[in-house]
Design an enzyme around this catalytic site. Structure first.
Site, PDB file in Angstrom:
ATOM      1  N   ASP A 137      -9.453   5.954  -2.584  1.00  0.00           N
ATOM      2  CA  ASP A 137      -8.404   6.518  -3.446  1.00  0.00           C
ATOM      3  C   ASP A 137      -9.067   6.997  -4.745  1.00  0.00           C
ATOM      4  O   ASP A 137     -10.292   7.031  -4.860  1.00  0.00           O
ATOM      5  CB  ASP A 137      -7.301   5.489  -3.706  1.00  0.00           C
ATOM      6  CG  ASP A 137      -7.779   4.346  -4.585  1.00  0.00           C
ATOM      7  OD1 ASP A 137      -9.001   4.258  -4.845  1.00  0.00           O
ATOM      8  OD2 ASP A 137      -6.938   3.551  -5.033  1.00  0.00           O
ATOM      9  N   GLU A 167       0.821  -1.207   0.000  1.00  0.00           N
ATOM     10  CA  GLU A 167       0.000   0.000   0.000  1.00  0.00           C
ATOM     11  C   GLU A 167       0.858   1.261   0.000  1.00  0.00           C
ATOM     12  O   GLU A 167       0.499   2.258  -0.605  1.00  0.00           O
ATOM     13  CB  GLU A 167      -0.962   0.007   1.193  1.00  0.00           C
ATOM     14  CG  GLU A 167      -2.098  -0.991   1.054  1.00  0.00           C
ATOM     15  CD  GLU A 167      -2.993  -0.709  -0.157  1.00  0.00           C
ATOM     16  OE1 GLU A 167      -3.049   0.446  -0.626  1.00  0.00           O
ATOM     17  OE2 GLU A 167      -3.627  -1.663  -0.650  1.00  0.00           O
ATOM     18  N   TYR A 179      -6.132   7.017   3.600  1.00  0.00           N
ATOM     19  CA  TYR A 179      -6.410   5.930   2.659  1.00  0.00           C
ATOM     20  C   TYR A 179      -5.637   4.666   3.050  1.00  0.00           C
ATOM     21  O   TYR A 179      -6.187   3.562   3.120  1.00  0.00           O
ATOM     22  CB  TYR A 179      -6.038   6.337   1.215  1.00  0.00           C
ATOM     23  CG  TYR A 179      -6.027   5.127   0.324  1.00  0.00           C
ATOM     24  CD1 TYR A 179      -7.211   4.591  -0.147  1.00  0.00           C
ATOM     25  CD2 TYR A 179      -4.834   4.459   0.016  1.00  0.00           C
ATOM     26  CE1 TYR A 179      -7.235   3.435  -0.900  1.00  0.00           C
ATOM     27  CE2 TYR A 179      -4.838   3.298  -0.733  1.00  0.00           C
ATOM     28  CZ  TYR A 179      -6.041   2.799  -1.198  1.00  0.00           C
ATOM     29  OH  TYR A 179      -6.050   1.647  -1.931  1.00  0.00           O
TER      30      TYR A 179
END
Ligand code: SF4
Length: 358
Positions: free
Chosen positions: A146, A45, A128
């Site tokens: 996102d 991520e 996020y």
């Protein structure tokens, strides 16, 4: 026309059923039905921030093979992590990644926090990323929002307000859709749907599991969502870079300050990058006295907030030339090991291609 309530009832089951058939096979994903490894989820991520899955894949594989767990990453030298990150861009991510690994391996005794709030207290983890890790690695009911998710949600509900004002409505809609079961799969399914089906320019509504109740599709022009206020043009900054090569092939470089743009990365010496850069003063900022020739082309590079155009000056100096304060000569065979950002790689490549330099 579907009501928001009926969309909410149908969306998650439809997306999850689609995901079970069409999910992307990505190296950081756990096989279906298995728990995800928080280290791999976190690492991926961070790498995926502002970066495509295709670009991330080789870096992810390299990182997990060098550092298979967070403890080993925490023990790595900072320069080694920066070198492994070189080329992926947005280098503050690499510094934060390493700082975060040290906190998890140290004070947190190797255990990743499992809630959004606790994850957000760690370096490099924003809203996020915290939501994505909480949902995917820990099964929390968190909405990871996102660009892909914004696009899908803005179309699904035909949200007419332009971004960024529409963000709060999109966030509320997204949170209302996250199912109690399989929230991690739901987050990844939305990412996949945005990447493969509900694409920016030409959404493939015919392949989409949401088509039957998507208000954007019903409007006939789903691609106009999300509505945007036209962006301001990027300002152009200019500057000079100096490629100084010693007779033994070594090249003069320096390390950028730790804080700020491209912090801690290696660069060729150069001027500051200014909007009102004066080319007439360029050579006055050369790091060593030498006979410079100007490269026939300028190097363009685009950062998030500005475009950069560099003029490049090239010089050959004697093997006895000493590096000025703050600079160092790097042997030609070791240049590839330096953590050059993309803009500097472009400069070096252009010099190598030009006649008379190598
Ligand atoms: Fe996007 Fe079309 Fe699916 Fe609506 S139906 S979410 S516009 S791909």
């Amino acid at each position: 026309m579907a009501s928001p309530e009926s969309i909410r009832a149908q969306a998650a089951p439809a997306i999850l059923a689609w995901y079970d058939r069409h999910r992307r096979d990505l190296p950081w994903r756990a096989p279906p039905g298995e728990s995800a490894d928080p280290y791999r989820v976190w690492l991926s991520e961070i790498m995926l921030q502002q970066t495509t899955a295709a670009a991330v894949k080789p870096y992810f594989r390299d990182f997990v093979s060098r550092w298979p767990d967070v403890g080993l990453l925490a023990k790595a030298a900072g320069e080694e992590v920066m070198r492994a990150w070189a080329g992926l861009g947005y280098y503050s991510r690499a510094r934060n990644l390493h700082a975060c690994a040290k906190i998890i391996a140290g004070p947190l005794k190797g255990v990743f926090p499992s809630t959004e709030a606790a994850l957000r207290r760690l370096p490099g983890i924003g809203p996020y990323t915290a939501a994505a890790i909480a949902a995917i690695a820990f099964g929390q009911r968190a909405a990871a929002i996102d660009g892909n998710v914004i696009r899908v949600l803005a179309r699904l509900y035909a949200i007419a307000a332009p971004l960024p004002a529409a963000r709060s409505e999109i966030k509320a809609r997204a949170e209302s859709l996250v199912p109690a079961k399989r929230p991690g799969d739901f987050a990844q399914a939305l990412m996949d749907l945005g990447a493969m089906v509900c694409t920016p320019k030409s959404p493939c509504c015919g392949l989409c599991p949401l088509q039957a109740f998507c208000l954007g599709h019903a409007s006939g022009r789903p691609e106009r969502f999300p509505c945007k206020v036209p962006p301001l043009p990027r300002p152009l900054r200019r500057g000079a870079a100096f490629y100084v090569r010693r007779a033994d092939g070594a090249v003069l470089v320096r390390t950028r300050p730790e804080k700020g743009l491209l912090g801690g990365m290696t660069e060729l010496p150069g001027s500051s990058w200014e909007r009102d850069y004066d080319p007439a003063l360029g050579l006055k900022q050369a790091p060593v006295e030498a006979s410079y020739r100007k490269l026939g082309q300028e190097i363009d590079h685009v950062f998030t907030h500005f475009a950069l155009r560099l003029e490049v000056h090239v010089a050959e100096v004697a093997a006895s030339q000493r590096a000025p304060d703050g600079c160092r000569f790097v042997a030609a065979r070791d240049l590839g090991k330096e953590a050059f950002p993309s803009v500097m790689r472009k400069v070096i490549e252009a010099v190598r291609r030009s006649s008379g330099a190598g």
